[in-house]
Write an enzyme that holds these catalytic residues in place. Structure first.
Site: not given
Length: 218
Positions: A34, A36, A38
């Site tokens: 993953e 990210d 955020e």
């Protein structure tokens, strides 16, 4: 992706844009990859925290966090993940903020052997997102709304039968930072970085991870 974040009191909310691969049994299993973006909301008048992370082979714990040099709730801004076989670059309005270099030959996990899919979400994470969970979501401010537009993708084509991908020749497959990019990332990290796992000696009392000891902007 262009995103305009939740305005006003956004405490407890997390708005995301990320790419991910995981096995069918667990989103955090040993096959989990993953990358990210955020965005951790905050109470009115306090800045958002941009939280970045890289997972490979189920291993994460590579967080870097930033405050932004603009208000991300008043207009759309562009957030880019550039992922090729050599490095991952996170960019905000085409300004690089972070580089994670492929050091698999030195034993550092790097996502390179399986496809990723693209995700975005807005979710309640008030147990941890805002000031370590001290500030909870105020549901009298609901609905919380984030806006997305002008998504663009340039991707290699995954071939499951051969467990490989094919790409048209292009500069992005080897793209790194030029001198101007290295200057920009130094500016961002010196002025706006608020957490770097590579500097967290309490978290790594036996020494920081290998990649932290190498040149950051390869």
């Amino acid at each position: 992706m262009q995103i305009k974040l939740v305005a006003g009191n956004s405490a407890g909310t997390v708005t995301t844009f990320y790419v991910s691969h995981h096995d069918q049994l667990s989103s955090q299993g040993s096959n989990h990859d993953e990358i990210d973006f955020e965005f951790l909301g905050n109470s009115s008048g306090n800045p958002y925290t941009l939280h970045t992370n890289v997972f490979s082979q189920g291993k994460g714990n590579r967080e870097q966090q930033f405050h932004l040099w603009f208000d991300p709730t008043t207009a759309f801004h562009t957030y880019t993940i550039l992922w090729n076989s050599q490095r991952i670059i996170f960019l905000v309005d085409n300004i690089p903020i972070r580089v994670f270099t492929n050091m698999k030959s030195q034993g550092v996990p790097f996502p390179s052997k399986q496809p990723m899919s693209i995700h975005s979400s807005l979710w309640n994470a008030d147990e941890w997102a805002t000031q370590g969970g001290r500030v909870k979501a105020d549901w009298t401010n609901a609905p919380f709304v984030a806006s997305y537009k002008n998504f663009k993708v340039e991707a290699c084509i995954w071939k499951p039968a051969s467990a490989s991908s094919t790409c048209s020749p292009g500069a992005r497959q080897t793209q790194g930072l030029d001198a101007a990019g290295r200057n920009r990332i130094r500016w961002v990290q010196s002025k706006y970085m608020i957490y770097n796992y590579c500097s967290d000696l309490k978290r790594f009392p036996q020494g920081v991870p290998y990649e932290c000891k190498q040149s950051r902007f390869l």
